[in-house]
Design a protein around this motif. Structure first.
Motif, short mmCIF file in Angstrom:
data_model
loop_
_atom_site.label_atom_id
_atom_site.label_comp_id
_atom_site.label_asym_id
_atom_site.label_seq_id
_atom_site.Cartn_x
_atom_site.Cartn_y
_atom_site.Cartn_z
N SER A 1 0.83 -1.20 0.00
CA SER A 1 0.00 0.00 0.00
C SER A 1 0.87 1.26 0.00
O SER A 1 0.55 2.25 -0.63
N GLU A 2 2.03 1.21 0.69
CA GLU A 2 2.85 2.41 0.77
C GLU A 2 4.29 2.07 0.41
O GLU A 2 4.91 1.20 1.04
N LEU A 3 4.81 2.75 -0.62
CA LEU A 3 6.19 2.48 -1.03
C LEU A 3 7.10 3.52 -0.42
O LEU A 3 6.84 4.71 -0.52
N ARG A 4 8.18 3.07 0.23
CA ARG A 4 9.17 4.03 0.74
C ARG A 4 10.26 4.16 -0.28
O ARG A 4 10.85 3.17 -0.69
N THR A 5 10.53 5.39 -0.75
CA THR A 5 11.61 5.57 -1.71
C THR A 5 12.85 5.99 -0.94
O THR A 5 12.95 7.11 -0.45
N GLU A 6 13.76 5.05 -0.79
CA GLU A 6 14.93 5.31 0.04
C GLU A 6 16.13 5.79 -0.79
O GLU A 6 17.13 6.20 -0.24
N ILE A 7 16.00 5.74 -2.12
CA ILE A 7 17.10 6.18 -3.00
C ILE A 7 16.54 7.11 -4.07
O ILE A 7 15.46 6.83 -4.61
N LYS A 8 17.25 8.20 -4.37
CA LYS A 8 16.83 9.09 -5.45
C LYS A 8 17.97 9.21 -6.45
O LYS A 8 19.11 9.47 -6.05
N THR A 9 17.68 9.00 -7.72
CA THR A 9 18.73 9.16 -8.75
C THR A 9 18.90 10.65 -9.02
O THR A 9 17.94 11.33 -9.38
N LEU A 10 20.10 11.16 -8.84
CA LEU A 10 20.34 12.59 -9.08
C LEU A 10 20.69 12.86 -10.53
O LEU A 10 20.19 13.80 -11.13
N LYS A 11 21.54 12.02 -11.10
CA LYS A 11 21.99 12.28 -12.48
C LYS A 11 22.54 11.00 -13.11
O LYS A 11 23.17 10.20 -12.41
#
Ligand code: AMP
Length: 251
Positions: free
Chosen positions: A211-221
């Motif tokens: 039901s809820e996804l935690r986004t623990e990583i963000k692609t910067l470039k």
């Protein structure tokens, strides 16, 4: 024993890739896609274990947009009995993929999960390990040989490591990730492709699993590697040595 095999759709390894215009990922629009090569090896291993009478059925799973159904059809043509498509347009991190797979493994009452050691697009090499941890199961990673002893509920695997071959005895249920040398996937025949069209693919929305996804990583470039300079021809060994010493300054 039921077996679940994960199959990820990736950019075809034989084409040149390019970065998308906003530098966030590799371009996938109108690009030829294929099954991750290590997942082809996982499918082949499942088939061999089924042919040996050890596995009773194979379920292929893919998580992604509608296009991944093509990859699931390939898995069905390779011998999977059924396929599950977890529908999402989001790009999930390995931890989120592992969480989704953990739910499916429990629903399917599977005792063996076969995954590729890594997806050739993100090169993460994390999903199998995270799945085993979430389930509390044994894990055999980078396997180049898998021998299942159902009577004793055990699996003997050989692992390809930097310092040589490691042989491990694992207790079922188990997560296995496949190395390149585990097997050579067979050619898919036309009758198998035709048969695969009649096999079932069930679609499940990602929200109904998590039901809820935690986004623990963000692609910067994401950037392409620098272009390599063209090489030059030298006339003699002496000229080569001179250039290495005075121009490249490496000797
Ligand atoms: P990774 O940890 O991303 O390198 O992926 C390792 C393996 O996890 C792959 O070879 C696949 O078997 C599986 N996997 C990762 N992402 C997906 C996905 N979206 N759908 C199905 N399987 C996946």
């Amino acid at each position: 024993m039921k077996c679940l095999v994960t199959v990820k759709q990736v950019v075809d390894p034989y084409i040149n890739i390019r970065i998308n215009s906003d530098h966030t990922a590799v371009e996938t629009a109108n690009i030829k896609m294929a099954m991750n090569p290590f997942d082809e090896i996982a499918m082949e291993e499942a088939m061999r274990q089924k042919e040996a009478g050890i596995i009773s059925s194979i379920t292929a799973v893919s998580i992604g947009p509608i296009s991944v159904q093509e990859t699931l059809r390939q898995a069905l043509a390779r011998g999977a009995d059924e396929a599950i498509h977890v529908v999402t347009s989001q790009t999930l991190t390995p931890l989120n993929i592992a969480k989704v797979l953990a739910v499916l493994v429990k629903q399917q009452q599977t005792q063996l999960v076969l995954l590729g050691k890594q997806a050739i697009d993100d090169d993460c090499n994390q999903t199998g390990q995270m799945l085993a941890a979430l389930l509390g199961w044994a894990q055999g990673t980078f396997c180049s040989s898998v021998k299942i002893d159902v009577a004793n509920q055990g699996i003997t695997v050989a692992r390809e490591t930097d310092y040589g071959l490691e042989t491990l005895q694992l207790r079922l249920p188990t997560v296995i990730t496949t190395d390149l040398r585990l097997n050579e996937p067979r050619y898919i025949s036309l009758p198998n492709v035709m048969q695969a069209k009649r096999k079932p693919i069930s679609s499940i929305n990602l929200d109904s699993i998590i039901s809820e996804l935690r986004t623990e990583i963000k692609t910067l470039k994401v950037e392409a590697p620098p272009q390599r300079k063209a090489g030059i021809m030298v006339q003699s060994v002496n000229e080569l040595l001179h250039k290495l010493q005075h121009e490249a300054q490496v000797i």
